[in-house]
Design a protein around this motif. Structure first.
Motif, PDB file in Angstrom:
ATOM      1  N   PHE A 166     -14.039-102.982 -19.049  1.00 20.82           N
ATOM      2  CA  PHE A 166     -12.861-102.253 -18.599  1.00 20.82           C
ATOM      3  C   PHE A 166     -12.986-101.822 -17.140  1.00 20.82           C
ATOM      4  CE2 PHE A 166     -15.711 -99.213 -20.631  1.00 20.82           C
ATOM      5  CZ  PHE A 166     -15.894 -98.284 -19.628  1.00 20.82           C
ATOM      6  N   MET A 167     -14.085-102.212 -16.469  1.00 25.13           N
ATOM      7  CA  MET A 167     -14.288-101.911 -15.061  1.00 25.13           C
ATOM      8  C   MET A 167     -15.126-103.015 -14.432  1.00 25.13           C
ATOM      9  SD  MET A 167     -17.284 -98.994 -15.230  1.00 25.13           S
ATOM     10  CE  MET A 167     -17.769 -99.226 -13.511  1.00 25.13           C
ATOM     11  N   LEU A 223     -18.428 -96.706 -21.333  1.00 23.33           N
ATOM     12  CA  LEU A 223     -17.367 -95.701 -21.450  1.00 23.33           C
ATOM     13  C   LEU A 223     -17.958 -94.304 -21.577  1.00 23.33           C
ATOM     14  CD1 LEU A 223     -14.213 -95.524 -21.780  1.00 23.33           C
ATOM     15  CD2 LEU A 223     -14.634 -95.417 -24.238  1.00 23.33           C
ATOM     16  N   PHE A 224     -19.071 -94.196 -22.280  1.00 23.61           N
ATOM     17  CA  PHE A 224     -19.688 -92.883 -22.500  1.00 23.61           C
ATOM     18  C   PHE A 224     -20.211 -92.292 -21.204  1.00 23.61           C
ATOM     19  CE2 PHE A 224     -23.176 -90.043 -23.605  1.00 23.61           C
ATOM     20  CZ  PHE A 224     -22.578 -89.238 -24.568  1.00 23.61           C
ATOM     21  N   PHE A 240      -8.986-109.973 -10.493  1.00 26.21           N
ATOM     22  CA  PHE A 240      -9.710-110.178 -11.735  1.00 26.21           C
ATOM     23  C   PHE A 240      -8.895-109.635 -12.902  1.00 26.21           C
ATOM     24  CE2 PHE A 240     -12.879-109.884  -8.396  1.00 26.21           C
ATOM     25  CZ  PHE A 240     -13.750-110.917  -8.697  1.00 26.21           C
ATOM     26  N   ILE A 241      -9.173-110.171 -14.081  1.00 25.31           N
ATOM     27  CA  ILE A 241      -8.585-109.656 -15.317  1.00 25.31           C
ATOM     28  C   ILE A 241      -9.669-108.869 -16.046  1.00 25.31           C
ATOM     29  CG2 ILE A 241      -7.518-110.240 -17.522  1.00 25.31           C
ATOM     30  CD1 ILE A 241      -6.545-112.843 -16.221  1.00 25.31           C
ATOM     31  N   LEU A 242      -9.450-107.589 -16.232  1.00 26.52           N
ATOM     32  CA  LEU A 242     -10.402-106.741 -16.950  1.00 26.52           C
ATOM     33  C   LEU A 242     -10.030-106.754 -18.422  1.00 26.52           C
ATOM     34  CD1 LEU A 242     -10.539-103.730 -14.444  1.00 26.52           C
ATOM     35  CD2 LEU A 242     -12.159-105.633 -14.638  1.00 26.52           C
ATOM     36  N   LEU A 243     -10.784-107.490 -19.218  1.00 25.06           N
ATOM     37  CA  LEU A 243     -10.428-107.668 -20.631  1.00 25.06           C
ATOM     38  C   LEU A 243     -10.517-106.363 -21.413  1.00 25.06           C
ATOM     39  CD1 LEU A 243     -12.214-111.063 -21.366  1.00 25.06           C
ATOM     40  CD2 LEU A 243      -9.811-110.658 -20.819  1.00 25.06           C
TER      41      LEU A 243
END
Length: 310
Positions: A177-178, A276-277, A12-15
């Motif tokens: 991002f994940m 992210l937090f 996969f590509i994590l944008l």
């Protein structure tokens, strides 16, 4: 639900934040520092809880479980994130995506249950102080910890199997991002109503129910604290709960924003920062919250520092 016209992707590509390269450089530095704090802070709490006899109590048994969980949680996500932030290649293998989703889901669900268990411990300590040692006996501690871990990974097993039964679009781009359930659902090329409904049920069981139990526990705690006549007694009671309550607010606040809040353009644009937090920032803050607000942990840490040879 898997279609015959779709093959299993190689990866996969994590944008992530690839459309904002300057922001990626800032995040690379911030996440690196935060991850270092997470590793250091949680490791110190685990060592202090294990080596200091004064901290061999139910509260610190669960706190060391939480610290170990946070170590595993961030480590399942951050190294891959740092690798993707540092350059143009933002890929993750299919097996890596499956493993990351499974571990992150399992640990995240476990934390929801574990925080509810910790609230029950505080309820027992303040509302049933004379019977606390009888209620929170070692066998029950082990059973409650096992309940949190087993139930969390049971939920992760079901979610992971269902998500990767979806027929994914050929571009295999994940707008995050994940590897996370909401982002993977968006990349599917089939009707995802069943999975979305199942995710809603899981969110109720692992977010709403634990949070409800925590609120009920604190309702009884507040009632008991108000009955304490001395101001010093009230401060001591509040001190034992303040750190846990702050962690609950930070963790559940961000989780609810990502998984339960209704879909909108606002949540879609900001979900990455919310994710992210709770995946990077909260695990780093937890040790600071417990050490800065807790005299017993400070005392234990000073004792450990004195043992370090110079």
């Amino acid at each position: 639900m898997k279609g015959t016209n779709f093959s299993t992707p190689a990866g996969f590509i994590l944008l992530g934040f690839s459309d904002q390269p300057r922001l990626e450089m800032v995040l690379l530095l911030v996440v690196s520092v935060t991850y270092t704090l997470t590793l250091t802070g949680n490791t110190v709490i685990i060592l202090a809880s294990y080596l200091c006899p004064k901290l061999h109590t139910p509260m610190y048994f669960f706190l060391s479980n939480l610290s170990f969980l946070d170590l595993c949680f961030t480590t399942s996500i951050v190294p891959q994130m740092l690798w993707n932030l540092r350059g143009p290649a933002k890929t993750i293998s299919y097996a890596g995506c499956v493993l990351q989703l499974y571990v992150a889901l399992g640990l995240g669900s476990t934390e929801c249950v574990l925080l509810a268990v910790m609230a029950y411990d505080r309820f027992s300590a303040i509302c049933r102080p004379l019977h606390y040692d009888v209620i929170m006996h070692p066998k029950l501690l082990q059973q409650l910890a096992a309940l949190a871990w087993i139930s969390g990974f049971m939920e992760a097993t079901v979610q992971t199997i269902l998500v990767f039964q979806l027929s994914l679009c050929s571009h295999h781009r994940v707008d995050d991002f994940m590897c996370e359930v909401p982002a993977l659902i968006k990349s599917a090329c089939v009707n995802t109503s069943f999975l979305e409904n199942e995710l809603a049920v899981a969110s109720v069981l692992y977010v709403v129910v634990p949070l409800g139990l925590i609120l009920v526990s604190y309702g009884w705690i507040v009632r008991s604290v108000l009955r304490i006549k001395s101001a010093q007694g009230r401060r001591k009671a509040c001190g034992t709960c303040g750190s846990h309550l702050l962690v609950v607010v930070l963790f559940f606040g961000s989780i609810i924003s990502v998984y339960i809040q209704p879909k909108s353009k606002y949540t879609q644009n900001h979900s990455k920062f919310l994710t992210l937090f709770y995946t990077v920032v909260t695990p780093a803050l937890n040790p600071l919250i417990y050490t800065l607000r807790n005299k017993e942990v400070k005392w234990a840490l000073r004792g450990l520092l004195r043992r370090v040879p110079r």
